[in-house]
Scaffold this active site. Structure first.
Site, PDB file in Angstrom:
ATOM      1  N   SER A  51     -13.495  -4.711   8.072  1.00 20.95           N
ATOM      2  CA  SER A  51     -12.745  -4.269   6.905  1.00 20.95           C
ATOM      3  C   SER A  51     -13.721  -3.870   5.810  1.00 20.95           C
ATOM      4  CB  SER A  51     -11.856  -5.407   6.410  1.00 20.95           C
ATOM      5  OG  SER A  51     -11.380  -5.151   5.110  1.00 20.95           O
ATOM      6  N   ASP A  54      -3.515  -2.536   7.550  1.00 23.31           N
ATOM      7  CA  ASP A  54      -4.483  -3.489   8.083  1.00 23.31           C
ATOM      8  C   ASP A  54      -4.294  -4.906   7.567  1.00 23.31           C
ATOM      9  OD1 ASP A  54      -5.425  -1.276   9.311  1.00 23.31           O
ATOM     10  OD2 ASP A  54      -7.455  -1.367   8.505  1.00 23.31           O
ATOM     11  N   CYS A  66      -2.840   3.544   2.748  1.00 21.88           N
ATOM     12  CA  CYS A  66      -3.586   2.487   3.443  1.00 21.88           C
ATOM     13  C   CYS A  66      -4.663   3.093   4.327  1.00 21.88           C
ATOM     14  CB  CYS A  66      -2.642   1.609   4.249  1.00 21.88           C
ATOM     15  SG  CYS A  66      -3.429   0.082   4.820  1.00 21.88           S
ATOM     16  N   ASP A  67      -5.563   2.235   4.762  1.00 27.83           N
ATOM     17  CA  ASP A  67      -6.872   2.628   5.291  1.00 27.83           C
ATOM     18  C   ASP A  67      -6.871   3.831   6.230  1.00 27.83           C
ATOM     19  OD1 ASP A  67      -7.401   0.336   3.933  1.00 27.83           O
ATOM     20  OD2 ASP A  67      -8.307  -0.743   5.588  1.00 27.83           O
ATOM     21  N   LYS A  68      -6.160   3.760   7.353  1.00 31.61           N
ATOM     22  CA  LYS A  68      -6.255   4.808   8.365  1.00 31.61           C
ATOM     23  C   LYS A  68      -5.390   6.007   8.029  1.00 31.61           C
ATOM     24  CE  LYS A  68      -8.792   1.772  10.110  1.00 31.61           C
ATOM     25  NZ  LYS A  68      -8.487   0.818   9.040  1.00 31.61           N
ATOM     26  N   GLU A  72     -10.765  -4.608  13.410  1.00 34.45           N
ATOM     27  CA  GLU A  72     -11.523  -5.125  12.277  1.00 34.45           C
ATOM     28  C   GLU A  72     -11.604  -6.650  12.378  1.00 34.45           C
ATOM     29  OE1 GLU A  72      -9.762  -3.861   8.633  1.00 34.45           O
ATOM     30  OE2 GLU A  72     -10.551  -1.828   8.786  1.00 34.45           O
ATOM     31  N   CYS A 105      -5.277  -2.249  -1.397  1.00 32.46           N
ATOM     32  CA  CYS A 105      -6.228  -3.305  -1.767  1.00 32.46           C
ATOM     33  C   CYS A 105      -7.193  -2.796  -2.840  1.00 32.46           C
ATOM     34  CB  CYS A 105      -7.001  -3.767  -0.552  1.00 32.46           C
ATOM     35  SG  CYS A 105      -5.968  -4.541   0.701  1.00 32.46           S
ATOM     36  N   CYS A 157       0.818  -1.215   0.000  1.00 27.87           N
ATOM     37  CA  CYS A 157       0.000   0.000   0.000  1.00 27.87           C
ATOM     38  C   CYS A 157       0.852   1.266   0.000  1.00 27.87           C
ATOM     39  CB  CYS A 157      -0.900   0.043   1.231  1.00 27.87           C
ATOM     40  SG  CYS A 157      -1.471  -1.532   1.843  1.00 27.87           S
TER      41      CYS A 157
END
Length: 573
Positions: A476, A87, A128-130, A450, A200, A55
């Site tokens: 997720s 994650d 990435c996510d956060k 998650e 992702c 990521c």
């Protein structure tokens, strides 16, 4: 001829102007800057680069191109990195407790770097996510001219003639546990699922928040669409660096862009793309930074009136690469604007309104990723809020791609995800049950883990539509199945989820937005009288601090007073 900048009201005047700042300037000369560069605006180029996961691995290259754009427009870039907890690596073990907490650490660390060095503007890169909401929270908190840049999604993997992603591997774990996939096939799949740089590839949390960045006006149009490995992303990075210099000239700041209407646009895009339920944490947290009231309940109201229009995984067929090739966010925003669903007069980092940005954009007819408004995948949106006796403060569920959106069954209670994952992998649960995972909320976890390892294992066992799962933790963006998260109040705070016992009947109806525990008030009062909070083993360090500070999920799980506690804004020092 180089532009002359008036820095009398810019933060960097504190480290570059006047005889008393000679020691500070000596450091800049030591790094090879000249007088002209020292007298130009300083632009922080904040990157979440690391080697933890793919990521983030393209972000350093992209940050250098952002710096080129800043230089081309007459500014002085100052690159720095912050952390990321990825994650996909943190999933399914103790590491996931660090994930949501990292969002606030990212925002805090960017704030401290900007404050400590008095930078005038910010371009934030995340993958990435956060890290995406963390970076945007810092922009809204600091309120210096800012542009967000997404590192891009991963390309699809190919396995046995089909596109695959890391989600197929998570689900493969469940398939292997159920005897439906050999260990050799699982090992072969894991080698092909992730072919290179990028986040992702489905409409999971990273891509959801990248779409949010464009919809809310903090990212350049189409900048989120292309995969990380595309060299043409470098052009968008350069353009982002040039754009932030234009914002400095115009004195156009994030809070001028991220109005209540802009947050509504962002929530509409989450629903229209069948996006991640994590957006219901991140948008309220971003709003908290800039004085916009926008809670999970406000988001649920927006979700209720928004159709699902993009056929993206996990509920649909396509990946982020396909969304980009179909026209990306501008194409979807054009559909939503023409339907009267979004606010077109909001400002964006281009210096133009959303409506102006979308002039000339049309929906291509030779693609089926983005649907016209007249032909939605579902009229009731991809994400739904739930309230009821089990969740007085609300819960959230992604229904994109689900045929059955109601469920009633007996509870099977687990204190923590680990116990549930063990039961699932060993097949110790039954069709028709409602699996309840509690003490995984922001405080109770701590960290609000998650549950992808568990939900993917259930799905891989062919039980995704045969059980429901509810938790005060979260899911997720890759989760599919009837999975309800963010149940509030959380168990650690004494919410009803703490009082559920095995066999209690739970009823869920996403169509009406209800989630109810079918136990009498008298019985719940008796259970409450003997209940005490669970003692966690985190007595020091960042998770202890997080548990002391964090608020409820319904308000974004924030850790400080935000706009309401402000007495000054960094940009105005």
């Amino acid at each position: 001829m180089a532009k002359t900048w008036d820095k009398s009201k810019m933060p960097s005047r504190h480290v570059t102007i006047g005889p008393e700042r000679a020691p500070h300037r000596s450091y800049y000369y030591a790094m090879g800057l000249g007088t002209r560069e020292i007298e130009a605006p300083f632009v922080g180029v904040a990157s979440c680069w690391n080697e933890a996961a793919p990521c983030n691995t393209a972000l350093m290259r992209q940050a250098h191109h952002v710096s080129d754009g800043v230089k081309q427009a007459g500014g002085t870039p100052r690159e720095f990195c912050t952390i990321t907890v990825t994650d996909g690596i943190a999933m399914g073990h103790e590491g996931m407790k660090s994930s949501l907490a990292s969002r606030d650490v990212i925002a805090d660390s960017v704030e401290l770097t900007m404050r400590g060095h008095c930078y005038d503007a910010l371009v934030g890169l995340a993958g990435c996510d956060k890290s995406l909401p963390g970076m945007m929270m810092a922009m809204l908190r600091l309120n210096v001219p800012s542009v967000f840049f997404y590192g891009g999604s991963i390309m699809p993997g190919r396995w046995r003639g089909e596109d695959v992603s890391v989600v197929n591997v998570f689900e493969g774990v469940g398939s292997h546990a159920a005897g439906r996939m050999s260990f050799e096939d699982l090992c072969d799949l894991e080698r092909h699922a992730c072919p290179g740089d990028g986040a992702c590839g489905g409409q999971f949390t990273a891509n959801t928040m990248a779409c949010v960045a464009e919809a809310i006006g903090l990212a350049l149009p189409l900048s989120s669409a292309l995969p990380a490995v595309y060299e043409s992303r470098n052009d968008y990075a350069v353009a982002s660096g040039r754009a932030v210099m234009n914002l400095i000239e115009k004195n156009l700041r994030p809070r001028d862009i991220c109005t209540r209407e802009a947050f509504e646009n962002a929530a509409i895009v989450v629903a229209a793309t069948g996006g991640s339920t994590n957006a219901a944490l991140h948008l309220p947290a971003m709003a908290h930074e800039c004085g916009v009231r926008f809670t999970m309940q406000d988001m649920a109201e927006v979700f209720r009136r928004t159709p699902w229009l993009t056929d993206l995984k996990p509920g649909g067929r396509f990946l982020a690469k396909d969304m980009g090739l179909a026209g990306g966010m501008p194409a979807l925003l054009r559909v939503l604007l023409d339907a009267g669903l979004i606010h077109g007069d909001v400002m964006t980092v281009t210096g133009r309104t959303m409506r102006e940005n979308l002039e000339g954009v049309t929906l291509r007819e030779d693609q089926d990723v983005i649907r016209p408004f007249s032909r939605p995948l579902s009229v009731n949106g991809g994400v739904v809020g739930l309230w009821g006796s089990l969740a007085p403060d609300g819960a959230i569920v992604k229904i994109a791609g689900m045929e059955k959106i109601d469920f009633r069954g007996p509870a099977r209670v687990f204190d923590g995800e680990d116990a549930c994952f063990e039961a699932v992998t060993q097949g110790r649960y039954r069709e028709g049950e409602v699996l309840v995972i509690r003490y995984e909320g922001p405080r109770g976890g701590p960290g609000m883990r998650e549950m992808l390892s568990t939900t993917a294992a259930i799905y891989g066992q062919g039980m995704g539509d045969k059980v429901a799962l509810i938790t005060d933790g979260r899911f997720s963006g890759a989760t599919r199945g009837f999975c309800i998260g963010h149940v509030g109040p959380e168990a650690q705070a004494g919410g009803p989820i703490a009082l559920v016992r095995d066999g209690d009947m739970i009823a869920i109806d996403a169509a009406s937005g209800r989630i109810d525990l079918e136990v009498s008030e008298a019985e719940l009062a008796e259970r409450r009288a003997s209940w005490t909070p669970r003692v966690t083993r985190y007595g020091s360090g960042v998770l202890w601090k997080y548990a002391q500070l964090v608020g409820p999920a319904s308000g974004g799980a924030v850790t400080h007073p935000g706009f309401d506690g402000e007495t000054e804004i960094f940009a105005d020092i």
